[in-house]
Motif scaffolding. Sequence first.
Motif, PDB file in Angstrom:
ATOM      1  N   LEU A 180       0.836  -1.211   0.000  1.00  0.00           N
ATOM      2  CA  LEU A 180       0.000   0.000   0.000  1.00  0.00           C
ATOM      3  C   LEU A 180       0.867   1.256   0.000  1.00  0.00           C
ATOM      4  O   LEU A 180       0.565   2.227  -0.696  1.00  0.00           O
ATOM      5  N   LYS A 181       1.926   1.246   0.775  1.00  0.00           N
ATOM      6  CA  LYS A 181       2.821   2.405   0.802  1.00  0.00           C
ATOM      7  C   LYS A 181       3.506   2.591  -0.552  1.00  0.00           C
ATOM      8  O   LYS A 181       3.657   3.719  -1.045  1.00  0.00           O
ATOM      9  N   PHE A 182       3.923   1.482  -1.163  1.00  0.00           N
ATOM     10  CA  PHE A 182       4.560   1.574  -2.482  1.00  0.00           C
ATOM     11  C   PHE A 182       3.582   2.144  -3.503  1.00  0.00           C
ATOM     12  O   PHE A 182       3.948   3.001  -4.316  1.00  0.00           O
ATOM     13  N   ALA A 183       2.335   1.654  -3.462  1.00  0.00           N
ATOM     14  CA  ALA A 183       1.328   2.140  -4.408  1.00  0.00           C
ATOM     15  C   ALA A 183       1.075   3.635  -4.210  1.00  0.00           C
ATOM     16  O   ALA A 183       0.956   4.396  -5.175  1.00  0.00           O
ATOM     17  N   LYS A 184       1.021   4.067  -2.960  1.00  0.00           N
ATOM     18  CA  LYS A 184       0.793   5.482  -2.672  1.00  0.00           C
ATOM     19  C   LYS A 184       1.953   6.333  -3.169  1.00  0.00           C
ATOM     20  O   LYS A 184       1.759   7.383  -3.785  1.00  0.00           O
ATOM     21  N   ASP A 185       3.176   5.868  -2.899  1.00  0.00           N
ATOM     22  CA  ASP A 185       4.359   6.625  -3.318  1.00  0.00           C
ATOM     23  C   ASP A 185       4.482   6.696  -4.839  1.00  0.00           C
ATOM     24  O   ASP A 185       5.043   7.661  -5.375  1.00  0.00           O
ATOM     25  N   GLN A 215       1.897   6.751  -6.839  1.00  0.00           N
ATOM     26  CA  GLN A 215       0.629   7.302  -7.330  1.00  0.00           C
ATOM     27  C   GLN A 215      -0.160   6.253  -8.119  1.00  0.00           C
ATOM     28  O   GLN A 215      -0.677   6.514  -9.198  1.00  0.00           O
ATOM     29  N   SER A 216      -0.225   5.074  -7.535  1.00  0.00           N
ATOM     30  CA  SER A 216      -0.988   3.977  -8.140  1.00  0.00           C
ATOM     31  C   SER A 216      -2.001   3.464  -7.125  1.00  0.00           C
ATOM     32  O   SER A 216      -2.008   3.856  -5.960  1.00  0.00           O
ATOM     33  N   LYS A 217      -2.833   2.583  -7.611  1.00  0.00           N
ATOM     34  CA  LYS A 217      -3.811   1.930  -6.753  1.00  0.00           C
ATOM     35  C   LYS A 217      -3.451   0.450  -6.640  1.00  0.00           C
ATOM     36  O   LYS A 217      -3.068  -0.171  -7.624  1.00  0.00           O
ATOM     37  N   LEU A 218      -3.573  -0.073  -5.438  1.00  0.00           N
ATOM     38  CA  LEU A 218      -3.243  -1.479  -5.212  1.00  0.00           C
ATOM     39  C   LEU A 218      -4.418  -2.358  -5.622  1.00  0.00           C
ATOM     40  O   LEU A 218      -5.562  -2.128  -5.223  1.00  0.00           O
ATOM     41  N   GLY A 219      -4.111  -3.358  -6.444  1.00  0.00           N
ATOM     42  CA  GLY A 219      -5.151  -4.263  -6.913  1.00  0.00           C
ATOM     43  C   GLY A 219      -5.159  -5.576  -6.155  1.00  0.00           C
ATOM     44  O   GLY A 219      -4.724  -5.659  -5.004  1.00  0.00           O
ATOM     45  N   LYS A 220      -5.634  -6.609  -6.836  1.00  0.00           N
ATOM     46  CA  LYS A 220      -5.747  -7.922  -6.218  1.00  0.00           C
ATOM     47  C   LYS A 220      -4.382  -8.616  -6.184  1.00  0.00           C
ATOM     48  O   LYS A 220      -3.434  -8.195  -6.821  1.00  0.00           O
ATOM     49  N   ILE A 221      -4.344  -9.702  -5.432  1.00  0.00           N
ATOM     50  CA  ILE A 221      -3.117 -10.497  -5.358  1.00  0.00           C
ATOM     51  C   ILE A 221      -2.950 -11.292  -6.645  1.00  0.00           C
ATOM     52  O   ILE A 221      -3.881 -11.940  -7.117  1.00  0.00           O
ATOM     53  N   ARG A 222      -1.760 -11.225  -7.213  1.00  0.00           N
ATOM     54  CA  ARG A 222      -1.444 -12.014  -8.410  1.00  0.00           C
ATOM     55  C   ARG A 222      -0.874 -13.381  -8.015  1.00  0.00           C
ATOM     56  O   ARG A 222      -1.316 -14.410  -8.492  1.00  0.00           O
TER      57      ARG A 222
END
Length: 238
Positions: free
Chosen positions: A190-195, A197-204
Amino acid sequence: MNKPNGYYQLLGAAVLSVAILGCGWILKSAALDVKNMERTVEVKGLAEREVTANTVIWPVQFSDADNNLEKLVERVEQKNAAVIAFLKLHGFDEQEISQGRQSIVDKQAREYGADNQQFRYIARANITVYSQQPDKVQNALTKVGQLAKQGIAIVQDNYETRIEYLFSGLNDIKPAMVQEATEKAREVALKFAKDSQSKLGKIRTARQGQFSIIDRDSNTPQIKKVRVVTSVEYYLSD
């Protein structure tokens, strides 16, 4: 008015070209969508716990020597009985105590034995304590000097007599530790996605690492550290 065959051939070629261009645009768009879906981030989550060993294996070993084999065997049997009595006095029952093999070495029978050896025969006796109450072993170790007063020197400084402390309750804590490791991995994602500027999706994909159980330190081997690392890959989107 009838049109020449060449007209229809030209028209067909034009339609085919438009269809190919349309197909190419659709495929390009689909490829872009797939590429966007394949944006992922892989993170790891760590879970650790300290637990107390619930099983202990204590090899109790002593040696004796004499030039008279019969007297040596008799004395070893007496000492063996004294060690068992000591263990029972400190709370171990018969099911926790097992007598191992006894060995006697005749030094004169050795091909390369020294001539100036004081004793011809050396005996070694082994008793093993297997208990699910490590605290009893800790207590007995502080009183082992009582055996020394009876002429019984317990060997404690070699690999064969190393006390083993084990933890057998891993299955009881596995689910909670895996959940904790997975939650920590998600926090990182979640922190990586925020940094970024992305949105976290489902688990691959998700992979659970092996559990490891080690001594917390060399001075307290009865306290164990349980550790597991979980790797999780998430989709990212804009």
